[in-house]
Write an enzyme that holds these catalytic residues in place. Structure first.
Site, PDB file in Angstrom:
ATOM      1  N   ASP A  21       0.807  -1.228   0.000  1.00 56.23           N
ATOM      2  CA  ASP A  21       0.000   0.000   0.000  1.00 56.23           C
ATOM      3  C   ASP A  21       0.838   1.274   0.000  1.00 56.23           C
ATOM      4  O   ASP A  21       0.428   2.311   0.538  1.00 56.23           O
ATOM      5  CB  ASP A  21      -0.955   0.019   1.217  1.00 56.23           C
ATOM      6  CG  ASP A  21      -1.890  -1.171   1.207  1.00 56.23           C
ATOM      7  OD1 ASP A  21      -2.215  -1.655   0.116  1.00 56.23           O
ATOM      8  OD2 ASP A  21      -2.278  -1.626   2.299  1.00 56.23           O
ATOM      9  N   GLN A  30       2.024  -6.088  -3.233  1.00 56.96           N
ATOM     10  CA  GLN A  30       2.472  -6.142  -1.832  1.00 56.96           C
ATOM     11  C   GLN A  30       3.772  -5.332  -1.684  1.00 56.96           C
ATOM     12  O   GLN A  30       3.965  -4.372  -2.388  1.00 56.96           O
ATOM     13  CB  GLN A  30       2.647  -7.591  -1.346  1.00 56.96           C
ATOM     14  CG  GLN A  30       1.341  -8.369  -1.197  1.00 56.96           C
ATOM     15  CD  GLN A  30       0.787  -8.906  -2.493  1.00 56.96           C
ATOM     16  OE1 GLN A  30       1.481  -9.586  -3.219  1.00 56.96           O
ATOM     17  NE2 GLN A  30      -0.460  -8.605  -2.803  1.00 56.96           N
ATOM     18  N   LYS A  64       1.796   2.250  -5.007  1.00 55.69           N
ATOM     19  CA  LYS A  64       2.333   1.707  -6.266  1.00 55.69           C
ATOM     20  C   LYS A  64       1.381   1.987  -7.425  1.00 55.69           C
ATOM     21  O   LYS A  64       1.804   2.358  -8.515  1.00 55.69           O
ATOM     22  CB  LYS A  64       2.547   0.181  -6.148  1.00 55.69           C
ATOM     23  CG  LYS A  64       3.532  -0.235  -5.080  1.00 55.69           C
ATOM     24  CD  LYS A  64       3.594  -1.744  -4.935  1.00 55.69           C
ATOM     25  CE  LYS A  64       2.356  -2.373  -4.377  1.00 55.69           C
ATOM     26  NZ  LYS A  64       2.054  -2.051  -2.971  1.00 55.69           N
ATOM     27  N   GLY A 116      -4.529  -4.345  -3.836  1.00 57.29           N
ATOM     28  CA  GLY A 116      -5.519  -3.309  -4.121  1.00 57.29           C
ATOM     29  C   GLY A 116      -4.746  -2.071  -4.515  1.00 57.29           C
ATOM     30  O   GLY A 116      -4.142  -1.432  -3.661  1.00 57.29           O
ATOM     31  N   HIS A 117      -4.701  -1.784  -5.808  1.00 56.87           N
ATOM     32  CA  HIS A 117      -3.888  -0.675  -6.309  1.00 56.87           C
ATOM     33  C   HIS A 117      -4.811   0.458  -6.756  1.00 56.87           C
ATOM     34  O   HIS A 117      -5.581   0.312  -7.702  1.00 56.87           O
ATOM     35  CB  HIS A 117      -2.992  -1.154  -7.455  1.00 56.87           C
ATOM     36  CG  HIS A 117      -1.979  -2.167  -7.001  1.00 56.87           C
ATOM     37  ND1 HIS A 117      -1.102  -2.790  -7.840  1.00 56.87           N
ATOM     38  CD2 HIS A 117      -1.707  -2.646  -5.766  1.00 56.87           C
ATOM     39  CE1 HIS A 117      -0.324  -3.620  -7.144  1.00 56.87           C
ATOM     40  NE2 HIS A 117      -0.692  -3.556  -5.883  1.00 56.87           N
TER      41      HIS A 117
HETATM   42  P1  GDP Z   1      -0.789   0.365  -3.487  1.00 56.15           P
HETATM   43  O1  GDP Z   1      -1.378  -0.920  -3.008  1.00 56.15           O
HETATM   44  O2  GDP Z   1       0.670   0.455  -3.243  1.00 56.15           O
HETATM   45  O3  GDP Z   1      -1.154   0.675  -4.913  1.00 56.15           O
HETATM   46  O4  GDP Z   1      -1.445   1.502  -2.582  1.00 56.15           O
HETATM   47  P2  GDP Z   1      -3.018   1.647  -2.225  1.00 56.15           P
HETATM   48  O5  GDP Z   1      -3.742   2.084  -3.429  1.00 56.15           O
HETATM   49  O6  GDP Z   1      -3.503   0.429  -1.523  1.00 56.15           O
HETATM   50  O7  GDP Z   1      -2.960   2.779  -1.110  1.00 56.15           O
HETATM   51  C1  GDP Z   1      -2.404   4.020  -1.350  1.00 56.15           C
HETATM   52  C2  GDP Z   1      -3.469   5.113  -1.042  1.00 56.15           C
HETATM   53  O8  GDP Z   1      -2.842   6.371  -1.000  1.00 56.15           O
HETATM   54  C3  GDP Z   1      -4.535   5.221  -2.111  1.00 56.15           C
HETATM   55  O9  GDP Z   1      -5.740   5.611  -1.503  1.00 56.15           O
HETATM   56  C4  GDP Z   1      -3.995   6.333  -3.027  1.00 56.15           C
HETATM   57  O10 GDP Z   1      -5.035   7.011  -3.727  1.00 56.15           O
HETATM   58  C5  GDP Z   1      -3.346   7.231  -2.021  1.00 56.15           C
HETATM   59  N1  GDP Z   1      -2.190   7.997  -2.487  1.00 56.15           N
HETATM   60  C6  GDP Z   1      -1.206   7.621  -3.349  1.00 56.15           C
HETATM   61  N2  GDP Z   1      -0.238   8.546  -3.428  1.00 56.15           N
HETATM   62  C7  GDP Z   1      -0.611   9.549  -2.588  1.00 56.15           C
HETATM   63  C8  GDP Z   1      -0.003  10.782  -2.182  1.00 56.15           C
HETATM   64  O11 GDP Z   1       1.084  11.158  -2.612  1.00 56.15           O
HETATM   65  N3  GDP Z   1      -0.674  11.532  -1.248  1.00 56.15           N
HETATM   66  C9  GDP Z   1      -1.868  11.146  -0.736  1.00 56.15           C
HETATM   67  N4  GDP Z   1      -2.444  11.931   0.174  1.00 56.15           N
HETATM   68  N5  GDP Z   1      -2.465   9.982  -1.089  1.00 56.15           N
HETATM   69  C10 GDP Z   1      -1.841   9.200  -1.983  1.00 56.15           C
HETATM   70  P1  IMO Z   2      -0.884  -4.207  -2.259  1.00 59.02           P
HETATM   71  O1  IMO Z   2      -0.439  -4.798  -3.565  1.00 59.02           O
HETATM   72  C1  IMO Z   2      -0.902  -4.523   2.084  1.00 59.02           C
HETATM   73  C2  IMO Z   2      -0.969  -8.565   3.774  1.00 59.02           C
HETATM   74  C3  IMO Z   2      -2.208  -8.990   4.537  1.00 59.02           C
HETATM   75  C4  IMO Z   2      -1.587  -9.932   5.558  1.00 59.02           C
HETATM   76  C5  IMO Z   2      -0.503 -10.634   4.730  1.00 59.02           C
HETATM   77  C6  IMO Z   2      -0.920 -11.973   4.145  1.00 59.02           C
HETATM   78  O2  IMO Z   2      -2.190  -3.487  -2.338  1.00 59.02           O
HETATM   79  O3  IMO Z   2       0.199  -3.412  -1.634  1.00 59.02           O
HETATM   80  P2  IMO Z   2      -2.495 -12.637   2.120  1.00 59.02           P
HETATM   81  O4  IMO Z   2      -3.951 -12.350   1.863  1.00 59.02           O
HETATM   82  O5  IMO Z   2      -1.588 -12.118   1.061  1.00 59.02           O
HETATM   83  O6  IMO Z   2      -2.238 -14.077   2.425  1.00 59.02           O
HETATM   84  O7  IMO Z   2      -2.167 -11.837   3.476  1.00 59.02           O
HETATM   85  O8  IMO Z   2      -0.180  -9.750   3.676  1.00 59.02           O
HETATM   86  N1  IMO Z   2      -1.215  -8.076   2.390  1.00 59.02           N
HETATM   87  C7  IMO Z   2      -1.152  -6.796   2.025  1.00 59.02           C
HETATM   88  N2  IMO Z   2      -0.945  -5.681   2.770  1.00 59.02           N
HETATM   89  N3  IMO Z   2      -1.041  -4.441   0.744  1.00 59.02           N
HETATM   90  C8  IMO Z   2      -1.218  -5.542  -0.015  1.00 59.02           C
HETATM   91  O9  IMO Z   2      -1.198  -5.507  -1.362  1.00 59.02           O
HETATM   92  C9  IMO Z   2      -1.325  -6.788   0.632  1.00 59.02           C
HETATM   93  N4  IMO Z   2      -1.513  -8.054   0.210  1.00 59.02           N
HETATM   94  C10 IMO Z   2      -1.417  -8.839   1.294  1.00 59.02           C
HETATM   95  O10 IMO Z   2      -2.843  -7.884   5.158  1.00 59.02           O
HETATM   96  O11 IMO Z   2      -0.954  -9.203   6.565  1.00 59.02           O
HETATM   97 MG    MG Z   3      -2.917  -1.621  -1.787  1.00 56.64          MG
END
Ligand code: GDP
Ligand code: IMO
Ligand code: MG
Length: 432
Positions: free
Chosen positions: A13, A219, A16, A40-41
């Site tokens: 998270d 991840q 990415k 979840g991207h």
């Molecule tokens: P990922 O799994 O690495 O793609 O990250 P996620 O999408 O799960 O979580 C990142 C969250 O931060 C999302 O809600 C994005 O919309 C948000 N986000 C990404 N870059 C920025 C930033 O520079 N500032 C802020 N405030 N939010 C951001």
């Molecule tokens: P993105 O790509 C954050 C975490 C889960 C748990 C552990 C194992 O959005 O960054 P799993 O379901 O993979 O067997 O869970 O890994 N986890 C993540 N945490 N971002 C993710 O993906 C994750 N995918 C798995 O919360 O701790």
């Molecule tokens: Mg994510």
């Protein structure tokens, strides 16, 4: 640039999705190669939000071919939904999607096992069936998408697996088993039928075409099955180590790739496991609220803490990073002080490495350096001159510690909210 690898370097998270979306404009092909719908991207284009779980994020760009490569575990039901969800928003990807014929499937009984294991002694998984699907793969009991071409073989494999899971469910967990062989068989085949034309030999796709490719890690490095905080990890190699087995391409292929790490300006983690810089009180809550730190896949509140440079340096080395993107700098706006962890104290001794041992990592106490915060807003900043001196000092401190440049800053969730500190691409972006 011909090959760009984008990797999360914390516990996932890191943002990415936003960075992959922004940079995919410059590539012909976008590839996911490990994990599954646990990812979840998030991408925000204009005012619209997209959350991708299985599809490579780059596929949102009309010219990009998306590849679901062999290292992924694919839940066909989720994939069908995801494609449908995009179509409802006017994005058609069916003609631009390659699904490797070697991918393993996540079946309903994997999700059942995931929830049974979590009930007993859980680690806080996403319950998407990821661990059990990889267990079956490495136990040589998995079902690959290409097995569905041979319906009889598929039926037999399914029957064998269901009987096995049924006995675990009933005998080990004393729970009722309610999954039905024929309905799973019919449902999986009906989705397969719709996606059949997308199933290809992705290895040949990679080797036969001379295209620029962006590889999208899911991840993060600290969740890597080998290099992460085992057993509180995911079940694939989510660091750069997953690239070769996830694509079938030789390590030599990646020798001229650019390895771009993505890190938040602080740290979050969702699920259980050691987290040395976690802030459990009001400061942690403040970061969670300001950063909107709730899971993109499960909605769970993310644990929050200060930036851990010991862990970041470790991830930099594991991945051989060429450069780093720092996201969510704007979330730190308004903090009087920002702390960064520069070492750990382990049983009275100061150490500067990330211990492999679970017991040791659970015992370490962070040693902090306190830097001055900044009052000026960095939210949405697009030029380095808009940044307060203290924010720049924070970035320089990170660079000095990890020995790699911060090449880009993200200052908000939207596409245009970023600053190149060092351009790494030859082509100009249309999002500025
Ligand atoms: P990922 O799994 O690495 O793609 O990250 P996620 O999408 O799960 O979580 C990142 C969250 O931060 C999302 O809600 C994005 O919309 C948000 N986000 C990404 N870059 C920025 C930033 O520079 N500032 C802020 N405030 N939010 C951001
Ligand atoms: P993105 O790509 C954050 C975490 C889960 C748990 C552990 C194992 O959005 O960054 P799993 O379901 O993979 O067997 O869970 O890994 N986890 C993540 N945490 N971002 C993710 O993906 C994750 N995918 C798995 O919360 O701790
Ligand atoms: Mg994510």
């Amino acid at each position: 640039m011909e090959k760009l690898v984008i990797l999360g370097v914390q516990w996932g998270d890191e943002g990415k999705g936003k960075i992959v979306d922004l940079l995919s404009e410059h590539f012909d092909v976008a590839v996911r190669y490990q994990g599954g719908s646990n990812a979840g991207h998030t991408v925000v284009i204009n005012e619209e939000k997209f959350i991708l779980h299985l599809l490579p994020t780059g596929i949102l760009h009309e010219h990009v071919i998306g590849v679901i490569a062999q290292g992924m575990v694919v839940d066909l039901e989720v994939l069908e939904q995801e494609i449908k969800g995009l179509e409802e928003k006017g994005i058609y990807i069916k003609d631009r999607l390659v699904i490797s014929d070697r991918v393993h499937l996540v079946m309903p009984y994997h999700k059942l096992l995931d929830s049974l294991f979590e009930k007993k002694k859980g680690i806080g998984t996403t319950l998407r069936g990821i661990g059990p699907s990889y267990m079956f793969k490495y136990g040589r009991k998995g079902i690959r998408i290409s097995d569905l071409y041979d319906e009889k073989r598929f039926y037999n494999l399914l029957e064998e697996n269901l009987n096995f899971v049924k006995s675990i469910c009933e005998k080990v967990f004393c729970e009722r088993f309610e999954l039905d062989l024929n309905s799973i068989y019919e449902r999986q085949l009906s989705i397969f039928e719709k996606l059949k034309s997308n199933v290809k030999d992705a290895f040949r796709f990679f080797t036969e075409r001379n295209k620029s490719i962006l590889f999208e890690g899911a991840q993060g490095t600290l969740l890597d099955i080998d290099m992460g905080t085992y057993p509180f990890v995911t079940s694939s190699n989510s660091s750069a180590l997953g690239l070769s087995n996830g694509t079938g391409l030789s390590p030599k292929y990646f020798s001229d790739a650019y390895f771009l790490g993505v890190a938040k300006a602080y740290v979050t983690r969702v699920g259980e496991g050691p987290f040395p810089t976690e802030l459990k009180g009001k400061e942690g809550e403040r970061l969670r609220e300001l950063g909107g730190e709730y899971g993109s896949t499960t909605g769970r509140p993310r644990r929050c803490g200060w930036l851990d440079l010991v862990a970041l340096k470790y991830a930099t080395d594991v991945n051989g990073l060429s450069g780093l993107v720092l996201t969510k700098l704007d979330v730190l706006d308004g903090f009087e002080e920002v702390k960064v962890c520069v070492a750990y104290e382990l049983d009275g001794e100061v150490i500067d490495y990330f211990p492999a041992s679970y017991s040791q990592l659970s015992r370490v106490k962070p040693v902090y350096e306190t830097l001055k915060g900044w009052n000026k807003s960095t939210k949405g900043a697009k030029d380095i001159n808009e940044l307060p001196k203290e924010a720049l000092d924070y970035i320089r401190f990170i660079e000095n510690y990890i020995g790699v440049s911060v090449v880009m800053l993200s200052t908000g969730p939207k596409r245009k909210e970023y600053i190149w500190l060092k351009e790494i691409l030859k082509t100009k972006s249309s999002y500025s």
